[in-house]
Motif scaffolding. Structure first.
Motif, PDB file in Angstrom:
ATOM      1  N   LEU A  42      40.454  44.140  46.996  1.00  0.00           N
ATOM      2  CA  LEU A  42      39.477  43.067  46.826  1.00  0.00           C
ATOM      3  C   LEU A  42      39.158  42.452  48.189  1.00  0.00           C
ATOM      4  O   LEU A  42      39.310  41.251  48.388  1.00  0.00           O
ATOM      5  CB  LEU A  42      40.030  41.994  45.883  1.00  0.00           C
ATOM      6  CG  LEU A  42      40.589  42.463  44.539  1.00  0.00           C
ATOM      7  CD1 LEU A  42      41.305  41.333  43.827  1.00  0.00           C
ATOM      8  CD2 LEU A  42      39.463  43.013  43.681  1.00  0.00           C
ATOM      9  N   PRO A  43      38.677  43.254  49.148  1.00  0.00           N
ATOM     10  CA  PRO A  43      38.523  42.744  50.505  1.00  0.00           C
ATOM     11  C   PRO A  43      37.373  41.765  50.677  1.00  0.00           C
ATOM     12  O   PRO A  43      37.371  40.985  51.628  1.00  0.00           O
ATOM     13  CB  PRO A  43      38.284  44.010  51.330  1.00  0.00           C
ATOM     14  CG  PRO A  43      37.632  44.949  50.373  1.00  0.00           C
ATOM     15  CD  PRO A  43      38.282  44.655  49.041  1.00  0.00           C
ATOM     16  N   GLU A  44      36.410  41.806  49.771  1.00  0.00           N
ATOM     17  CA  GLU A  44      35.229  40.959  49.927  1.00  0.00           C
ATOM     18  C   GLU A  44      34.913  40.168  48.677  1.00  0.00           C
ATOM     19  O   GLU A  44      33.753  39.903  48.382  1.00  0.00           O
ATOM     20  CB  GLU A  44      34.041  41.809  50.346  1.00  0.00           C
ATOM     21  CG  GLU A  44      34.248  42.462  51.707  1.00  0.00           C
ATOM     22  CD  GLU A  44      33.090  43.324  52.144  1.00  0.00           C
ATOM     23  OE1 GLU A  44      31.987  43.166  51.592  1.00  0.00           O
ATOM     24  OE2 GLU A  44      33.299  44.149  53.047  1.00  0.00           O
ATOM     25  N   VAL A  45      35.925  39.783  47.925  1.00  0.00           N
ATOM     26  CA  VAL A  45      35.716  38.921  46.769  1.00  0.00           C
ATOM     27  C   VAL A  45      35.607  37.501  47.302  1.00  0.00           C
ATOM     28  O   VAL A  45      36.568  36.952  47.827  1.00  0.00           O
ATOM     29  CB  VAL A  45      36.851  39.059  45.732  1.00  0.00           C
ATOM     30  CG1 VAL A  45      36.701  38.035  44.628  1.00  0.00           C
ATOM     31  CG2 VAL A  45      36.859  40.463  45.154  1.00  0.00           C
ATOM     32  N   ASN A  46      34.408  36.930  47.193  1.00  0.00           N
ATOM     33  CA  ASN A  46      34.112  35.648  47.832  1.00  0.00           C
ATOM     34  C   ASN A  46      34.616  34.439  47.063  1.00  0.00           C
ATOM     35  O   ASN A  46      35.118  33.504  47.651  1.00  0.00           O
ATOM     36  CB  ASN A  46      32.602  35.499  48.040  1.00  0.00           C
ATOM     37  CG  ASN A  46      32.041  36.618  48.878  1.00  0.00           C
ATOM     38  OD1 ASN A  46      32.669  37.067  49.832  1.00  0.00           O
ATOM     39  ND2 ASN A  46      30.867  37.091  48.530  1.00  0.00           N
ATOM     40  N   GLU A  47      34.431  34.439  45.765  1.00  0.00           N
ATOM     41  CA  GLU A  47      34.805  33.287  44.950  1.00  0.00           C
ATOM     42  C   GLU A  47      35.641  33.745  43.759  1.00  0.00           C
ATOM     43  O   GLU A  47      35.170  33.737  42.634  1.00  0.00           O
ATOM     44  CB  GLU A  47      33.555  32.545  44.485  1.00  0.00           C
ATOM     45  CG  GLU A  47      32.747  31.959  45.630  1.00  0.00           C
ATOM     46  CD  GLU A  47      31.536  31.193  45.143  1.00  0.00           C
ATOM     47  OE1 GLU A  47      31.589  30.639  44.030  1.00  0.00           O
ATOM     48  OE2 GLU A  47      30.549  31.150  45.882  1.00  0.00           O
ATOM     49  N   PRO A  48      36.869  34.154  44.025  1.00  0.00           N
ATOM     50  CA  PRO A  48      37.698  34.647  42.925  1.00  0.00           C
ATOM     51  C   PRO A  48      38.072  33.512  41.980  1.00  0.00           C
ATOM     52  O   PRO A  48      38.164  32.361  42.379  1.00  0.00           O
ATOM     53  CB  PRO A  48      38.928  35.196  43.632  1.00  0.00           C
ATOM     54  CG  PRO A  48      39.001  34.401  44.884  1.00  0.00           C
ATOM     55  CD  PRO A  48      37.586  34.116  45.282  1.00  0.00           C
ATOM     56  N   GLY A  49      38.244  33.854  40.745  1.00  0.00           N
ATOM     57  CA  GLY A  49      38.691  32.875  39.764  1.00  0.00           C
ATOM     58  C   GLY A  49      39.934  33.383  39.056  1.00  0.00           C
ATOM     59  O   GLY A  49      40.325  34.550  39.197  1.00  0.00           O
ATOM     60  N   LEU A  50      40.527  32.522  38.294  1.00  0.00           N
ATOM     61  CA  LEU A  50      41.736  32.897  37.565  1.00  0.00           C
ATOM     62  C   LEU A  50      41.504  34.035  36.571  1.00  0.00           C
ATOM     63  O   LEU A  50      42.402  34.857  36.383  1.00  0.00           O
ATOM     64  CB  LEU A  50      42.344  31.685  36.889  1.00  0.00           C
ATOM     65  CG  LEU A  50      42.967  30.668  37.845  1.00  0.00           C
ATOM     66  CD1 LEU A  50      43.504  29.465  37.076  1.00  0.00           C
ATOM     67  CD2 LEU A  50      44.060  31.284  38.686  1.00  0.00           C
ATOM     68  N   PRO A  51      40.323  34.149  35.929  1.00  0.00           N
ATOM     69  CA  PRO A  51      40.140  35.296  35.019  1.00  0.00           C
ATOM     70  C   PRO A  51      40.335  36.647  35.705  1.00  0.00           C
ATOM     71  O   PRO A  51      40.891  37.567  35.112  1.00  0.00           O
ATOM     72  CB  PRO A  51      38.712  35.123  34.512  1.00  0.00           C
ATOM     73  CG  PRO A  51      38.479  33.648  34.559  1.00  0.00           C
ATOM     74  CD  PRO A  51      39.194  33.208  35.828  1.00  0.00           C
ATOM     75  N   LEU A  52      39.924  36.766  36.958  1.00  0.00           N
ATOM     76  CA  LEU A  52      40.125  38.013  37.693  1.00  0.00           C
ATOM     77  C   LEU A  52      41.612  38.289  37.882  1.00  0.00           C
ATOM     78  O   LEU A  52      42.083  39.408  37.674  1.00  0.00           O
ATOM     79  CB  LEU A  52      39.421  37.950  39.050  1.00  0.00           C
ATOM     80  CG  LEU A  52      39.573  39.175  39.942  1.00  0.00           C
ATOM     81  CD1 LEU A  52      38.899  40.390  39.326  1.00  0.00           C
ATOM     82  CD2 LEU A  52      39.007  38.898  41.322  1.00  0.00           C
ATOM     83  N   LEU A  53      42.371  37.255  38.243  1.00  0.00           N
ATOM     84  CA  LEU A  53      43.803  37.417  38.445  1.00  0.00           C
ATOM     85  C   LEU A  53      44.515  37.712  37.129  1.00  0.00           C
ATOM     86  O   LEU A  53      45.436  38.532  37.074  1.00  0.00           O
ATOM     87  CB  LEU A  53      44.386  36.176  39.106  1.00  0.00           C
ATOM     88  CG  LEU A  53      43.733  35.756  40.432  1.00  0.00           C
ATOM     89  CD1 LEU A  53      44.427  34.531  41.002  1.00  0.00           C
ATOM     90  CD2 LEU A  53      43.710  36.889  41.426  1.00  0.00           C
ATOM     91  N   GLN A  54      44.063  37.078  36.066  1.00  0.00           N
ATOM     92  CA  GLN A  54      44.651  37.335  34.746  1.00  0.00           C
ATOM     93  C   GLN A  54      44.364  38.762  34.298  1.00  0.00           C
ATOM     94  O   GLN A  54      45.219  39.417  33.696  1.00  0.00           O
ATOM     95  CB  GLN A  54      44.122  36.323  33.735  1.00  0.00           C
ATOM     96  CG  GLN A  54      44.644  34.924  33.984  1.00  0.00           C
ATOM     97  CD  GLN A  54      43.923  33.873  33.165  1.00  0.00           C
ATOM     98  OE1 GLN A  54      42.757  34.009  32.834  1.00  0.00           O
ATOM     99  NE2 GLN A  54      44.637  32.801  32.844  1.00  0.00           N
ATOM    100  N   LEU A  55      43.168  39.268  34.590  1.00  0.00           N
ATOM    101  CA  LEU A  55      42.835  40.656  34.268  1.00  0.00           C
ATOM    102  C   LEU A  55      43.773  41.608  35.001  1.00  0.00           C
ATOM    103  O   LEU A  55      44.279  42.570  34.416  1.00  0.00           O
ATOM    104  CB  LEU A  55      41.379  40.949  34.644  1.00  0.00           C
ATOM    105  CG  LEU A  55      40.929  42.404  34.547  1.00  0.00           C
ATOM    106  CD1 LEU A  55      41.034  42.926  33.115  1.00  0.00           C
ATOM    107  CD2 LEU A  55      39.502  42.542  35.066  1.00  0.00           C
ATOM    108  N   LEU A  56      44.037  41.337  36.270  1.00  0.00           N
ATOM    109  CA  LEU A  56      44.944  42.194  37.035  1.00  0.00           C
ATOM    110  C   LEU A  56      46.357  42.178  36.463  1.00  0.00           C
ATOM    111  O   LEU A  56      46.992  43.225  36.340  1.00  0.00           O
ATOM    112  CB  LEU A  56      44.955  41.763  38.504  1.00  0.00           C
ATOM    113  CG  LEU A  56      43.686  42.098  39.283  1.00  0.00           C
ATOM    114  CD1 LEU A  56      43.678  41.379  40.618  1.00  0.00           C
ATOM    115  CD2 LEU A  56      43.555  43.602  39.468  1.00  0.00           C
ATOM    116  N   CYS A  57      46.844  40.992  36.081  1.00  0.00           N
ATOM    117  CA  CYS A  57      48.192  40.911  35.493  1.00  0.00           C
ATOM    118  C   CYS A  57      48.248  41.630  34.147  1.00  0.00           C
ATOM    119  O   CYS A  57      49.213  42.336  33.851  1.00  0.00           O
ATOM    120  CB  CYS A  57      48.627  39.461  35.342  1.00  0.00           C
ATOM    121  SG  CYS A  57      49.158  38.720  36.893  1.00  0.00           S
TER     122      CYS A  57
END
Length: 117
Positions: A42-57
């Protein structure tokens, strides 16, 4: 299932919108269907949110249940900061889905994933 072909390299960037999460989810499902692990960058994810992190987990837990791996590659500074603030640091939380002390947010046992790559 096993990682005989090696992990699928997935690189995404942009804003962490529902479309970005949907795109990542489709790539992860493709790797899972193919019986391959995944390495997410995710080298250029500008505005990450918790849903993205939850998806990864969630993907990490699912892949582990199938005997596969999900690894993090390079993270943007913004993604690393949201992960830290959100409590996704490997040394700071105890995930009930750890398998042999594996945590998506650690590069190796006991080591936090470095900010920005």
């Amino acid at each position: 299932m096993n990682d005989t072909d090696g992990p699928l390299e997935i690189t995404i960037g942009g804003e962490s919108t529902s479309e970005l999460c949907a795109e990542l989810r489709e790539h992860l499902l493709g790797a899972l269907r193919a019986g391959r692990g995944a390495r997410v960058c995710l080298p250029e994810v500008n505005e990450p949110g918790l849903p993205l992190l939850q998806l990864l987990c969630s993907a990490h837990r699912t892949f582990l249940q199938e005997g596969l791996t999900v690894q993090l590659g390079q993270l943007s500074a913004a993604a690393a900061e949201v992960a830290r603030i959100g409590g996704f640091g490997g040394n700071n939380t105890m995930c009930p889905y750890h398998v042999d002390d594996e945590c998506l947010w650690r590069r190796s046992h006991g080591e936090d994933h470095p900010d920005g790559g």
